[in-house]
Design a protein around this motif. Structure first.
Motif, PDB file in Angstrom:
ATOM      1  N   SER A 130      12.566  27.693  30.183  1.00  7.31           N
ATOM      2  CA  SER A 130      11.749  26.473  30.139  1.00  7.31           C
ATOM      3  C   SER A 130      10.319  26.839  29.770  1.00  7.31           C
ATOM      4  CB  SER A 130      11.777  25.750  31.495  1.00  7.31           C
ATOM      5  OG  SER A 130      11.279  26.578  32.533  1.00  7.31           O
ATOM      6  N   GLY A 131       9.589  25.870  29.240  1.00  7.02           N
ATOM      7  CA  GLY A 131       8.210  26.105  28.827  1.00  7.02           C
ATOM      8  C   GLY A 131       7.336  26.575  29.978  1.00  7.02           C
ATOM      9  N   ALA A 132       6.771  27.782  29.862  1.00  4.64           N
ATOM     10  CA  ALA A 132       5.918  28.397  30.895  1.00  4.64           C
ATOM     11  C   ALA A 132       6.637  28.486  32.240  1.00  4.64           C
ATOM     12  CB  ALA A 132       4.608  27.621  31.056  1.00  4.64           C
ATOM     13  N   HIS A 133       7.950  28.565  32.201  1.00  5.44           N
ATOM     14  CA  HIS A 133       8.794  28.660  33.399  1.00  5.44           C
ATOM     15  C   HIS A 133       8.464  27.548  34.410  1.00  5.44           C
ATOM     16  CE1 HIS A 133      11.749  30.598  35.884  1.00  5.44           C
ATOM     17  NE2 HIS A 133      10.908  30.711  36.899  1.00  5.44           N
ATOM     18  N   THR A 134       8.321  26.333  33.905  1.00  2.00           N
ATOM     19  CA  THR A 134       8.041  25.194  34.785  1.00  2.00           C
ATOM     20  C   THR A 134       9.309  24.595  35.375  1.00  2.00           C
ATOM     21  OG1 THR A 134       7.974  23.804  32.798  1.00  2.00           O
ATOM     22  CG2 THR A 134       5.860  24.545  33.699  1.00  2.00           C
ATOM     23  N   GLU A 135      10.476  24.925  34.808  1.00  2.00           N
ATOM     24  CA  GLU A 135      11.767  24.435  35.306  1.00  2.00           C
ATOM     25  C   GLU A 135      11.712  22.922  35.575  1.00  2.00           C
ATOM     26  OE1 GLU A 135      13.722  27.955  37.773  1.00  2.00           O
ATOM     27  OE2 GLU A 135      11.694  27.527  38.506  1.00  2.00           O
ATOM     28  N   PRO A 136      11.501  22.107  34.536  1.00  2.00           N
ATOM     29  CA  PRO A 136      11.226  20.686  34.729  1.00  2.00           C
ATOM     30  C   PRO A 136      12.473  19.808  34.835  1.00  2.00           C
ATOM     31  CG  PRO A 136      11.045  21.204  32.419  1.00  2.00           C
ATOM     32  CD  PRO A 136      11.424  22.502  33.118  1.00  2.00           C
ATOM     33  N   TRP A 137      13.425  20.209  35.671  1.00  2.00           N
ATOM     34  CA  TRP A 137      14.678  19.466  35.751  1.00  2.00           C
ATOM     35  C   TRP A 137      15.044  19.127  37.187  1.00  2.00           C
ATOM     36  CZ3 TRP A 137      15.086  24.080  32.552  1.00  2.00           C
ATOM     37  CH2 TRP A 137      15.147  25.273  33.289  1.00  2.00           C
ATOM     38  N   THR A 138      15.734  18.004  37.335  1.00  2.00           N
ATOM     39  CA  THR A 138      16.330  17.609  38.606  1.00  2.00           C
ATOM     40  C   THR A 138      17.750  17.143  38.310  1.00  2.00           C
ATOM     41  OG1 THR A 138      14.200  16.845  39.478  1.00  2.00           O
ATOM     42  CG2 THR A 138      16.182  16.095  40.622  1.00  2.00           C
ATOM     43  N   PHE A 139      18.727  17.732  38.998  1.00  2.00           N
ATOM     44  CA  PHE A 139      20.134  17.367  38.834  1.00  2.00           C
ATOM     45  C   PHE A 139      20.556  16.556  40.064  1.00  2.00           C
ATOM     46  CE2 PHE A 139      19.354  21.291  36.563  1.00  2.00           C
ATOM     47  CZ  PHE A 139      19.973  21.086  35.338  1.00  2.00           C
ATOM     48  N   VAL A 140      20.803  15.299  39.871  1.00  2.00           N
ATOM     49  CA  VAL A 140      21.197  14.423  40.981  1.00  2.00           C
ATOM     50  C   VAL A 140      22.713  14.284  40.955  1.00  2.00           C
ATOM     51  CG1 VAL A 140      20.988  12.135  42.029  1.00  2.00           C
ATOM     52  CG2 VAL A 140      19.011  13.177  40.887  1.00  2.00           C
ATOM     53  N   VAL A 141      23.364  14.754  42.011  1.00  2.00           N
ATOM     54  CA  VAL A 141      24.825  14.707  42.109  1.00  2.00           C
ATOM     55  C   VAL A 141      25.213  13.516  42.983  1.00  2.00           C
ATOM     56  CG1 VAL A 141      26.895  15.928  42.876  1.00  2.00           C
ATOM     57  CG2 VAL A 141      24.995  17.203  41.834  1.00  2.00           C
TER      58      VAL A 141
END
Length: 291
Positions: A130-141
């Motif tokens: 991810s860009g600059a290791h920002t990890e800009p994700w949320t996985f909603v199960v």
């Protein structure tokens, strides 16, 4: 003098005509430039699917502020796996054959799936760059039947409008051969729904916004890895981007304002009588250019 006076109205008329011609030409050129600069109308575009990377955050951050990240990240030794050429070819071929079996499946069984498998495939998606290791994700199960049905109601209501009004005849006609419509039974039957949200910005401890560079590209890469992980585990899905459902689904799932829905994946096993369109994929020579 009398001659000049009699010709004056003629001169004035000629000048007015010339001015009119010049103004008309100028306006026509301006209209041409404006027409070229205007993007074609795309009523089916979902605002949630736009990447906010090119929109800088408020100046309140300050250029000198270090966005809450460690200033000096330690580096550690790295040793990657190294295979023989024969093993590399074998592994790459085997992985291709596995992924080539991936299909978008719209007829999913309600047969339960081990939760640990879902945890593992999302862990795998979280290994994405991810860009600059920002990890800009949320996985909603989502596994709760009530929530799944509410999601189906929201999606089907909006999708019916999409098919009838927003998408346009060309898109609807292109989908006819795949036999898709706004009825999404799999949203009820699939044991899990995974909704992937992109975080268009983060939140610093002091409440200020933190830039998430290339957030949509980063999350899209994670989605690709997630699809591969599902295929590897023997699970199936259909990539769903329900237009204009993001805000309602965000409220339903109590997600914060900085998260926007990118993808919705129903996950499970195919029904015993499941079918898929008889499609083929482009050959290698049509998708690869060697320079």
């Amino acid at each position: 003098m009398a001659l000049f006076s009699s010709l004056t109205p003629v001169f004035i008329a000629i000048i007015c005509v010339l001015i009119g011609v010049i103004m008309k030409k100028t306006n026509e050129e301006k209209e041409k430039r404006d027409t070229k600069s205007k993007l074609p109308s795309r009523p089916w575009v979902d605002e949630d699917l736009k990447d906010g990377t090119d929109h800088p955050l408020e100046e309140e951050e300050g250029e000198e502020e270090w966005q809450g990240l460690e200033e000096n990240v330690p580096h550690v030794p790295f040793t990657g796996e190294r295979y023989s050429e024969a093993e590399m070819i074998k592994r790459s071929q085997t992985f291709y054959e596995l992924l080539n079996k991936r299909r978008s499946v719209r007829f999913l069984s309600d047969e339960p799936v081990p939760r640990e498998v879902i945890d593992n495939v999302i862990r795998t998606a979280g290994t994405s760059p991810s860009g600059a290791h920002t990890e800009p994700w949320t996985f909603v199960v989502v596994q709760d039947p009530y929530l799944k049905h509410k999601i189906r109601e929201i999606v089907e209501e909006e999708e019916e409008i999409n098919y009838k009004k927003r998408m346009g005849d060309r898109w609807v006609n292109d989908l006819k051969r795949l036999r898709t419509n706004w009825i999404k039974e799999y949203l009820d039957t699939a044991p899990y729904l995974i909704l992937i949200f992109k975080q268009v910005y983060g939140q610093l401890p002091n409440g200020k916004k933190k830039t998430h560079y290339y957030n949509e590209i980063s999350v899209s890469i994670a989605c690709g890895i997630l699809l591969a992980a599902l295929q590897n585990a023997g699970l199936y899905t259909v990539t769903s981007t329900p237009l204009n459902c993001g805000p309602q689904l965000r409220v339903l799932l109590q997600r914060p304002a900085n998260e926007k829905l990118l993808l919705l994946l129903p996950v499970g096993y195919p029904k015993k009588d499941a079918t898929v369109p008889a499609l083929t994929r482009k050959p290698l020579e049509d998708i690869m250019v060697v320079m």
